[in-house]
Scaffold this active site. Sequence first.
Site, PDB file in Angstrom:
ATOM      1  N   GLY A   1     -10.315   7.089   1.775  1.00  0.00           N
ATOM      2  CA  GLY A   1      -9.530   8.188   1.211  1.00  0.00           C
ATOM      3  C   GLY A   1      -8.643   8.970   2.164  1.00  0.00           C
ATOM      4  O   GLY A   1      -8.460  10.174   1.996  1.00  0.00           O
ATOM      5  N   THR A   2      -8.028   8.286   3.144  1.00  0.00           N
ATOM      6  CA  THR A   2      -7.128   9.049   4.014  1.00  0.00           C
ATOM      7  C   THR A   2      -5.841   9.449   3.269  1.00  0.00           C
ATOM      8  O   THR A   2      -5.270  10.498   3.545  1.00  0.00           O
ATOM      9  CB  THR A   2      -6.765   8.302   5.316  1.00  0.00           C
ATOM     10  OG1 THR A   2      -6.009   7.137   5.008  1.00  0.00           O
ATOM     11  CG2 THR A   2      -8.002   7.935   6.114  1.00  0.00           C
TER      12      THR A   2
ATOM     13  N   ASP B   1       0.847  -4.896  -7.328  1.00  0.00           N
ATOM     14  CA  ASP B   1       1.891  -4.466  -6.387  1.00  0.00           C
ATOM     15  C   ASP B   1       3.312  -4.693  -6.914  1.00  0.00           C
ATOM     16  O   ASP B   1       4.257  -4.864  -6.130  1.00  0.00           O
ATOM     17  CB  ASP B   1       1.687  -5.125  -5.010  1.00  0.00           C
ATOM     18  CG  ASP B   1       0.335  -4.755  -4.415  1.00  0.00           C
ATOM     19  OD1 ASP B   1      -0.114  -3.620  -4.644  1.00  0.00           O
ATOM     20  OD2 ASP B   1      -0.278  -5.594  -3.738  1.00  0.00           O
TER      21      ASP B   1
ATOM     22  N   HIS C   1       1.318   1.180  -1.034  1.00  0.00           N
ATOM     23  CA  HIS C   1       0.994  -0.153  -0.508  1.00  0.00           C
ATOM     24  C   HIS C   1       1.514  -0.252   0.935  1.00  0.00           C
ATOM     25  O   HIS C   1       2.634   0.189   1.219  1.00  0.00           O
ATOM     26  CB  HIS C   1       1.653  -1.230  -1.385  1.00  0.00           C
ATOM     27  CG  HIS C   1       1.317  -2.619  -0.941  1.00  0.00           C
ATOM     28  ND1 HIS C   1       0.082  -3.194  -1.171  1.00  0.00           N
ATOM     29  CD2 HIS C   1       2.040  -3.531  -0.248  1.00  0.00           C
ATOM     30  CE1 HIS C   1       0.070  -4.403  -0.642  1.00  0.00           C
ATOM     31  NE2 HIS C   1       1.241  -4.635  -0.079  1.00  0.00           N
TER      32      HIS C   1
ATOM     33  N   MET D   1      -9.365  -0.219  -5.494  1.00  0.00           N
ATOM     34  CA  MET D   1      -9.406  -1.681  -5.383  1.00  0.00           C
ATOM     35  C   MET D   1      -9.726  -2.394  -6.697  1.00  0.00           C
ATOM     36  O   MET D   1     -10.418  -3.416  -6.700  1.00  0.00           O
ATOM     37  CB  MET D   1     -10.430  -2.082  -4.299  1.00  0.00           C
ATOM     38  CG  MET D   1     -10.163  -1.484  -2.942  1.00  0.00           C
ATOM     39  SD  MET D   1      -8.536  -1.922  -2.297  1.00  0.00           S
ATOM     40  CE  MET D   1      -8.869  -3.606  -1.779  1.00  0.00           C
TER      41      MET D   1
HETATM   42  C1  GRF Z   1      -3.943   2.123   2.368  1.00  0.00           C
HETATM   43  O1  GRF Z   1      -3.479   1.314   3.421  1.00  0.00           O
HETATM   44  C2  GRF Z   1      -3.101   1.924   1.136  1.00  0.00           C
HETATM   45  O2  GRF Z   1      -1.767   1.630   1.408  1.00  0.00           O
HETATM   46  C3  GRF Z   1      -3.766   0.745   0.478  1.00  0.00           C
HETATM   47  O3  GRF Z   1      -5.138   0.926   0.703  1.00  0.00           O
HETATM   48  C4  GRF Z   1      -5.320   1.713   1.886  1.00  0.00           C
HETATM   49  C5  GRF Z   1      -6.160   2.883   1.490  1.00  0.00           C
HETATM   50  O4  GRF Z   1      -6.535   3.671   2.588  1.00  0.00           O
HETATM   51  N1  GRF Z   1      -3.423   0.676  -0.916  1.00  0.00           N
HETATM   52  P1  GRF Z   1      -7.203   5.079   2.366  1.00  0.00           P
HETATM   53  O5  GRF Z   1      -8.456   4.869   1.501  1.00  0.00           O
HETATM   54  O6  GRF Z   1      -6.211   5.964   1.673  1.00  0.00           O
HETATM   55  O7  GRF Z   1      -7.559   5.575   3.723  1.00  0.00           O
END
Ligand code: GRF
Length: 216
Positions: free
Chosen positions: A14-15, A147, A111, A92
């Site tokens: 979740g960054t 995507d 993405h 996911m």
């Molecule tokens: C990110 O690289 C985003 O582009 C992709 O999944 C990753 C998620 O990272 N869809 P985070 O959970 O937001 O850290």
Amino acid sequence: MAKLKLGVLISGRGTNLQALIDACADEAYPAEIAIVISNVADVKGLERAREAGIRSLVINHREFESRESFDEAVASALNTHEVGLICLAGFMRLLTRNFVERWRDRIINIHPSLLPSFKGLNVHERVLDAGVRITGATVHFIRAEMDEGPIICQGAMAVSAEDTPETLANRVLEIEHQLYPLAVRLIAEGKVRVAGETVPYVDIGDPGGPLINPRT
Ligand code: GRF
């Protein structure tokens, strides 16, 4: 003006959720997070929501018999919280066509590549294998195919000879954290409209940093 209510869907660390939480902490930001939904329990993203005092819930896809019934549960939670825009942030799961059509042009995804190149997983390995010189990140409205969908904005950076999948991932992530809050702001301000399968260009000036020409 009423803020745009976001429903953020996550599956992990979740960054990007954190980047949205940080942006929403600014009074002047035109959106707020109404609900965070994770399809996986005990992930870091849920902890981030809790720490920020944002409502969150786990809807575990394994507890549902079909994709349809899982999506139905997600839709019902989003409706309860009067969500106006769904932000996929490392979520996911593929959503069903029915769900995507019901929320058409109200679901965005981030993405880690310059779409339409490098859809799918293991992006950074494939970027290096392909020997491309420029990579980046994309925010787009989603369609039922993975995507796919109208591109809202992109940020780009050069690939260097020393890059590994890890260094690329980290540098692209820095771009993502600027790009996602920008895209949400533009949508909340009514600057983004979909025409066919693209988002027509509106000049918003220089977004700064690596964010090149957000085509909005
Ligand atoms: C990110 O690289 C985003 O582009 C992709 O999944 C990753 C998620 O990272 N869809 P985070 O959970 O937001 O850290």
